[in-house]
Structures are given as C-alpha cells and as structure tokens.
Design a protein around this motif. Structure first.
Motif, PDB file in Angstrom:
ATOM      1  N   LEU A   9     -14.283  56.150  10.255  1.00 18.18           N
ATOM      2  CA  LEU A   9     -15.129  56.400   9.088  1.00 18.18           C
ATOM      3  C   LEU A   9     -14.529  57.518   8.260  1.00 18.18           C
ATOM      4  N   GLU A  10     -14.654  57.380   6.940  1.00 15.10           N
ATOM      5  CA  GLU A  10     -14.194  58.412   6.015  1.00 15.10           C
ATOM      6  C   GLU A  10     -15.411  59.143   5.469  1.00 15.10           C
ATOM      7  N   ASP A  11     -15.440  60.459   5.607  1.00 18.05           N
ATOM      8  CA  ASP A  11     -16.492  61.277   5.018  1.00 18.05           C
ATOM      9  C   ASP A  11     -16.246  61.295   3.514  1.00 18.05           C
ATOM     10  N   CYS A  12     -17.190  60.803   2.731  1.00 19.82           N
ATOM     11  CA  CYS A  12     -16.978  60.662   1.287  1.00 19.82           C
ATOM     12  C   CYS A  12     -16.946  62.000   0.550  1.00 19.82           C
ATOM     13  N   LEU A  13     -17.397  63.082   1.161  1.00 19.73           N
ATOM     14  CA  LEU A  13     -17.330  64.397   0.530  1.00 19.73           C
ATOM     15  C   LEU A  13     -15.976  65.058   0.778  1.00 19.73           C
ATOM     16  N   THR A  14     -15.529  65.030   2.024  1.00 19.68           N
ATOM     17  CA  THR A  14     -14.285  65.719   2.375  1.00 19.68           C
ATOM     18  C   THR A  14     -13.068  64.803   2.386  1.00 19.68           C
ATOM     19  N   LEU A  15     -13.308  63.480   2.386  1.00 23.18           N
ATOM     20  CA  LEU A  15     -12.263  62.448   2.475  1.00 23.18           C
ATOM     21  C   LEU A  15     -11.532  62.472   3.810  1.00 23.18           C
ATOM     22  N   GLU A  16     -12.086  63.148   4.805  1.00 19.58           N
ATOM     23  CA  GLU A  16     -11.519  63.166   6.148  1.00 19.58           C
ATOM     24  C   GLU A  16     -11.852  61.855   6.851  1.00 19.58           C
ATOM     25  N   VAL A  17     -10.858  61.244   7.487  1.00 17.09           N
ATOM     26  CA  VAL A  17     -11.047  60.014   8.258  1.00 17.09           C
ATOM     27  C   VAL A  17     -11.017  60.387   9.730  1.00 17.09           C
ATOM     28  N   ARG A  18     -12.027  59.915  10.453  1.00 15.66           N
ATOM     29  CA  ARG A  18     -12.134  60.238  11.878  1.00 15.66           C
ATOM     30  C   ARG A  18     -12.536  58.986  12.647  1.00 15.66           C
ATOM     31  N   ALA A  19     -12.009  58.837  13.860  1.00 17.31           N
ATOM     32  CA  ALA A  19     -12.369  57.733  14.738  1.00 17.31           C
ATOM     33  C   ALA A  19     -13.598  58.125  15.552  1.00 17.31           C
ATOM     34  N   TYR A  20     -14.551  57.200  15.655  1.00 18.12           N
ATOM     35  CA  TYR A  20     -15.786  57.431  16.406  1.00 18.12           C
ATOM     36  C   TYR A  20     -15.933  56.352  17.467  1.00 18.12           C
ATOM     37  N   ALA A  21     -16.323  56.751  18.662  1.00 17.39           N
ATOM     38  CA  ALA A  21     -16.626  55.811  19.737  1.00 17.39           C
ATOM     39  C   ALA A  21     -18.019  55.225  19.488  1.00 17.39           C
ATOM     40  N   PRO A  22     -18.331  54.080  20.081  1.00 18.89           N
ATOM     41  CA  PRO A  22     -19.647  53.471  19.876  1.00 18.89           C
ATOM     42  C   PRO A  22     -20.814  54.417  20.177  1.00 18.89           C
ATOM     43  N   GLY A  23     -20.718  55.208  21.225  1.00 16.37           N
ATOM     44  CA  GLY A  23     -21.788  56.150  21.556  1.00 16.37           C
ATOM     45  C   GLY A  23     -21.973  57.229  20.499  1.00 16.37           C
ATOM     46  N   GLU A  24     -20.874  57.695  19.932  1.00 15.99           N
ATOM     47  CA  GLU A  24     -20.959  58.702  18.863  1.00 15.99           C
ATOM     48  C   GLU A  24     -21.652  58.125  17.637  1.00 15.99           C
ATOM     49  N   LEU A  25     -21.305  56.884  17.298  1.00 14.85           N
ATOM     50  CA  LEU A  25     -21.935  56.235  16.140  1.00 14.85           C
ATOM     51  C   LEU A  25     -23.429  56.054  16.365  1.00 14.85           C
ATOM     52  N   ALA A  26     -23.803  55.663  17.574  1.00 16.44           N
ATOM     53  CA  ALA A  26     -25.215  55.481  17.885  1.00 16.44           C
ATOM     54  C   ALA A  26     -25.969  56.804  17.763  1.00 16.44           C
ATOM     55  N   ALA A  27     -25.376  57.890  18.231  1.00 17.96           N
ATOM     56  CA  ALA A  27     -26.016  59.201  18.162  1.00 17.96           C
ATOM     57  C   ALA A  27     -26.192  59.676  16.720  1.00 17.96           C
ATOM     58  N   MET A  28     -25.329  59.197  15.818  1.00 19.46           N
ATOM     59  CA  MET A  28     -25.412  59.591  14.403  1.00 19.46           C
ATOM     60  C   MET A  28     -26.561  58.892  13.676  1.00 19.46           C
ATOM     61  N   LYS A  29     -27.109  57.825  14.283  1.00 18.82           N
ATOM     62  CA  LYS A  29     -28.216  57.065  13.693  1.00 18.82           C
ATOM     63  C   LYS A  29     -27.891  56.614  12.269  1.00 18.82           C
ATOM     64  N   LEU A  30     -26.735  55.983  12.135  1.00 21.87           N
ATOM     65  CA  LEU A  30     -26.290  55.520  10.829  1.00 21.87           C
ATOM     66  C   LEU A  30     -27.085  54.319  10.361  1.00 21.87           C
TER      67      LEU A  30
END
Length: 79
Positions: free
Chosen positions: A49-70
C-alpha cells in the motif's frame, strides 16, 4: 487469479470488495492506494500500500491489514 478479500480480526470477511491494484482504501484517518495485491501461493503473503500523504510504499501482511480496519474508498466522477 482471485483477489484476497479484506478480513476482520476475527477472520470473517469484513467486506466483499477485494484489495485490487490502483484501488483506494482508508482507515478513517489515512488514505492508501493499493500498489499490489496478495501474491497467491507464496509462503510469505503481503499486499503493498502507498500512503497518499507521504507516498511511502510499504508491504503489509494479512493480519496487519485486518488490524488497520481498512474500508474501500469509492471514487465518483463528475457528470
């Protein structure tokens, strides 16, 4: 190749919409663009995922994505 749906912390499908490349998701505070989806059949699965404010791209595991409640962001076009 099927796309992996977002999952809640309980493991239940949080929504039927998948993480598709070039779609947008938010946690309510930050906006992210999906750069890549989960790689099927790999031992170490992640989505980038790319943070649209900072433009940083980071890899997230499925558990991390779930915790983010996207949740998906629906883009509407002007008539």
């Amino acid at each position: 190749m099927p796309l992996a749906p977002l999952r809640s912390l309980s493991g239940q499908t949080a929504r039927s919409e998948p993480l598709a490349p070039d779609s947008y998701v938010t946690d309510g505070r930050r906006l992210f663009r999906v750069v890549s989806q989960f790689a099927a059949g790999e031992e170490h699965r992640f989505a980038s995922l790319e943070d649209c404010l900072t433009l940083e791209v980071r890899a997230y595991a499925p558990g991390e994505l779930a915790a983010m409640k996207l949740r998906p962001v629906h883009v509407t076009t002007a008539p």
